[in-house]
Design an enzyme around this catalytic site. Structure first.
Site, PDB file in Angstrom:
ATOM      1  N   LYS A 151     -17.593  40.942   2.667  1.00 46.89           N
ATOM      2  CA  LYS A 151     -18.414  41.991   2.069  1.00 46.89           C
ATOM      3  C   LYS A 151     -19.006  41.454   0.781  1.00 46.89           C
ATOM      4  CE  LYS A 151     -18.215  46.750   0.327  1.00 46.89           C
ATOM      5  NZ  LYS A 151     -17.344  47.921   0.132  1.00 46.89           N
ATOM      6  N   LYS A 197     -20.723  42.546   6.040  1.00 48.08           N
ATOM      7  CA  LYS A 197     -21.540  43.555   5.373  1.00 48.08           C
ATOM      8  C   LYS A 197     -22.222  42.942   4.156  1.00 48.08           C
ATOM      9  CE  LYS A 197     -21.019  48.143   3.217  1.00 48.08           C
ATOM     10  NZ  LYS A 197     -20.057  49.190   2.780  1.00 48.08           N
TER      11      LYS A 197
END
Length: 319
Positions: free
Chosen positions: A187, A245
């Site tokens: 992320k 992400k």
């Protein structure tokens, strides 16, 4: 002929739909920066769950929104078995048991400073930052609360070192050894999360001596090798599924993560990506549906097992 030789296909079963839960009954608050997305009370979220189920979407990703007045420095409302996410899980499970419920596991929605865990002094006058070890312990506690409420999957998104081990150990000790962990393994500290901050009420800046960004624990957008080391660490700690992400700006990371392991890998088509499509379509500059489907197809082509997207209902309806 074109249809016959198509290499990659998109299906509603590839999609996961995020939902923002907040208190009340028949309470919907549209999110201005995410057109078509709202904060929903559990009864309205239940209707969205049924809609997703009927469209063939297999799972929801749940986020909890709480009033500022009940937030604190530790995000302790996350440990309340009657908090908004737990209540939403119970109501959806009772009335719509066919759909899977993935509980996002983090503290940014519950802390008064908006960071992903309790803060501690960095020393040497450097101010505050997230206490990694204390946060991992707290994530284990929160994971058990969510599993007890009926969550099918626990998805830690805080990017704390060692979080998967802490969560796996806590779940196993509480008897939830069959509850899988879907880790946000790579992320990045991205500017594409902007609309989510409004949706989740987790803007930073309340503490003058705390960082105004999450670069202390989310990844540098320039680093690919580091992302793969993070992925390998989560696999070694017992993650069952992985998330990369954001989405389209990080398709290279997605592809490398897929090549690294045969574990299921999901991509998160984040709020900024979705909002850009909506904004450009509102100006008449592009076709929202066609560009959404093309974007989601790109994740599948890059190897994603599935896609988390705010456009899941729109895409599933089109498909």
């Amino acid at each position: 002929m074109r249809e016959m030789v198509q290499e990659t296909r998109l299906h509603p079963s590839d999609l996961i739909y995020p939902l923002f839960l907040h208190e009340g009954v028949n309470n919907e608050q549209p999110i201005s920066s995410l057109p078509g997305v709202s904060r929903l009370s559990p009864d309205l979220a239940l209707e969205k769950a049924k809609e997703a189920r009927d469209l063939g979407i297999p799972a929801l990703l749940l986020f909890g929104i709480v009033p500022d007045e009940i937030k604190d420095g530790e995000g302790s409302i996350a440990f309340d078995p009657n908090n908004i996410v737990c209540e939403g899980i119970r109501q959806i499970k009772q009335a719509c048991p066919e759909i899977g419920l993935i509980a996002d596991l983090c503290f940014c929605e519950y802390t008064d400073h908006g960071h992903c865990g309790p803060l501690t002094s960095c020393g040497n006058g450097a101010g505050l930052n997230v206490d990694n070890e204390q946060t991992c312990d707290a994530l284990g506690r929160q994971a058990v609360v969510l599993a007890e409420a009926g969550a099918d999957v626990i998805a830690p998104s805080g990017m704390m070192d060692g979080m998967v081990t802490a969560i796996r150990d806590a779940l196993d000790e509480a008897g939830f050894n069959h509850t899988p962990v879907m880790s946000y393994a790579a992320k990045f500290a991205s500017s594409f999360y902007g609309p989510f901050r409004e949706a989740a009420g987790c803007a930073l800046g309340a503490y003058a001596d705390a960082p105004k960004d999450r670069k202390g624990y989310q990844m540098n957008s320039a680093n690919a090798k580091e992302a793969l080391r993070e992925v390998e660490a989560d696999i070694a700690q017992g993650a069952d599924m992985l998330i990369v992400k954001p989405g389209m700006p990080y398709l290279d990371i997605l592809r490398q993560t897929v090549d690294l392991s045969d574990m299921p890998v999901f991509s998160y088509h984040v709020s900024g990506e979705y909002a850009m499509l909506k904004a450009a379509a509102a100006k008449g500059w592009l076709d929202y549906q066609e560009c959404l489907l093309e974007s989601l197809l790109a994740f599948k082509r890059a190897g994603a097992s599935g896609i988390i997207t705010y456009g899941a209902l729109d895409a599933a309806s089109a498909l």
